[in-house]
Design a protein around this motif. Sequence first.
Motif, PDB file in Angstrom:
ATOM      1  N   VAL A   1      -4.001  -4.491   5.945  1.00  0.00           N
ATOM      2  CA  VAL A   1      -4.886  -3.345   6.174  1.00  0.00           C
ATOM      3  C   VAL A   1      -6.258  -3.618   5.549  1.00  0.00           C
ATOM      4  O   VAL A   1      -7.304  -3.366   6.158  1.00  0.00           O
ATOM      5  CB  VAL A   1      -4.260  -2.039   5.610  1.00  0.00           C
TER       6      VAL A   1
ATOM      7  N   LEU B   1      -4.754   3.536   9.532  1.00  0.00           N
ATOM      8  CA  LEU B   1      -4.199   2.175   9.456  1.00  0.00           C
ATOM      9  C   LEU B   1      -2.962   2.124   8.562  1.00  0.00           C
ATOM     10  O   LEU B   1      -2.002   1.397   8.848  1.00  0.00           O
ATOM     11  CB  LEU B   1      -5.257   1.193   8.941  1.00  0.00           C
ATOM     12  N   MET B   2      -2.983   2.894   7.479  1.00  0.00           N
ATOM     13  CA  MET B   2      -1.817   2.922   6.580  1.00  0.00           C
ATOM     14  C   MET B   2      -0.607   3.517   7.304  1.00  0.00           C
ATOM     15  O   MET B   2       0.516   3.016   7.193  1.00  0.00           O
ATOM     16  CB  MET B   2      -2.114   3.747   5.328  1.00  0.00           C
TER      17      MET B   2
ATOM     18  N   TRP C   1       0.650   1.001   9.742  1.00  0.00           N
ATOM     19  CA  TRP C   1       1.337  -0.088   9.019  1.00  0.00           C
ATOM     20  C   TRP C   1       2.745   0.359   8.612  1.00  0.00           C
ATOM     21  O   TRP C   1       3.723  -0.384   8.765  1.00  0.00           O
ATOM     22  CB  TRP C   1       0.497  -0.462   7.796  1.00  0.00           C
TER      23      TRP C   1
END
Length: 382
Positions: free
Chosen positions: A40, A270-271, A274
């Motif tokens: 990330v 994005l986290m 992920w």
Amino acid sequence: MTTIYATSVSTMSSLTPPTTPRSGRVYNFSAGPAQMPESVLEQLQHELMDLDGTGIGLLEHSHRGASYDKLLHEAIESVHRVSGLGDDWEVLFLPGGSMQHFSLIALNFIPKDGFAAFADTGLWAHKGQIETNAVRKTKTVFDGASCRFDHVPSNAEIADCSGASYFCYCSNNTVEGTQFARPPQVNAPLVCDATSDLFSREYPLDAHELIFASGQKNLGASGICLVLVKKSFLATADKSLPGLLSYANFAKAESRPNTPPTFGVRVIGLMAKWLADHGGPKAFEALNAKKAAPIYAAIDRSGGFYRPSMRSDCRSQMSISFQLPTEALVDAFVADAEKVGLYGLRGHRDWGGIRACVYNAFPIHGSELLAQFMDDFKKARG
Ligand code: PMP
């Protein structure tokens, strides 16, 4: 760094997050801002210069443009995916961390003559109640100070909540290292500060009306808060509040009534992606248990040298907190740990001792190394 602690272990499978940090980086046990997934960080590094081939960096894009529209919708979609919450929930991103939400939730959901019920299970729940008291009344329905915050309450230990606009609790007590195994069952709508354990395990989020969590731990960037709120609960919010204090207004404006924290929204997006791509809360629950276990085992075999203050049935899988016999030993522990690449272990300034946070992105090998270090430190200094 001594070689024994620097041992490298390769990634177990493409679905499993890396087990060690990359060369030049250390194991960061910080409570927050905390260790993030390196993939990330790398994507962000790239996007800072050029988002999606637009020739404009992530921080330079208008929050009203097509590129931001895309990343905002991706972030909302990823949060739905990882949380498992459906379209009956709003996903909101608000500037500021989680602290301000104690008073905002009160303004939005407690009538002027009403009150909220609070479980005082530790420092953050306590601070949250103080913030709430600044704008509305509260009632303490569990007083953890009387047991020195050594456990979270069973349902039977929580006093009657009738008449409360909601019951507010902290699912993971970041400072004291206690964690609720399941949401409490009380006679009031549930509001949860999940700042330090959101998406770290399978947890029935939909038992709640509102859940909030700062960035800076499992969500990546500090200074932003993810708020998940049931649409039916949101419909009951005060409509007369100024726009920037109103969750309904944030929902109507897609979390951008003014210029939003665009970077933080991207990081949460994005986290969340992920997390979902690596198996979501179910996979992380198993992984996080494997990270916490060796550290608790080192505590348990230390013969009282490492002293956890919580009951063993309430141990947090995210923030592992314990004391040492003296302050001088705490200083030595922190200094010696840094020499072998283990950082961020000093406990909260109001609680002291040691605290090891093993959030979702923390590489598993680090907790095995910490356990080994704890054995060695005890042997040398115990
Ligand atoms: N709640 C909990 C459980 C926390 O751990 C923290 C920060 N450590 C906060 C609230 C406050 O977060 P922020 O500083 O982002 O407002």
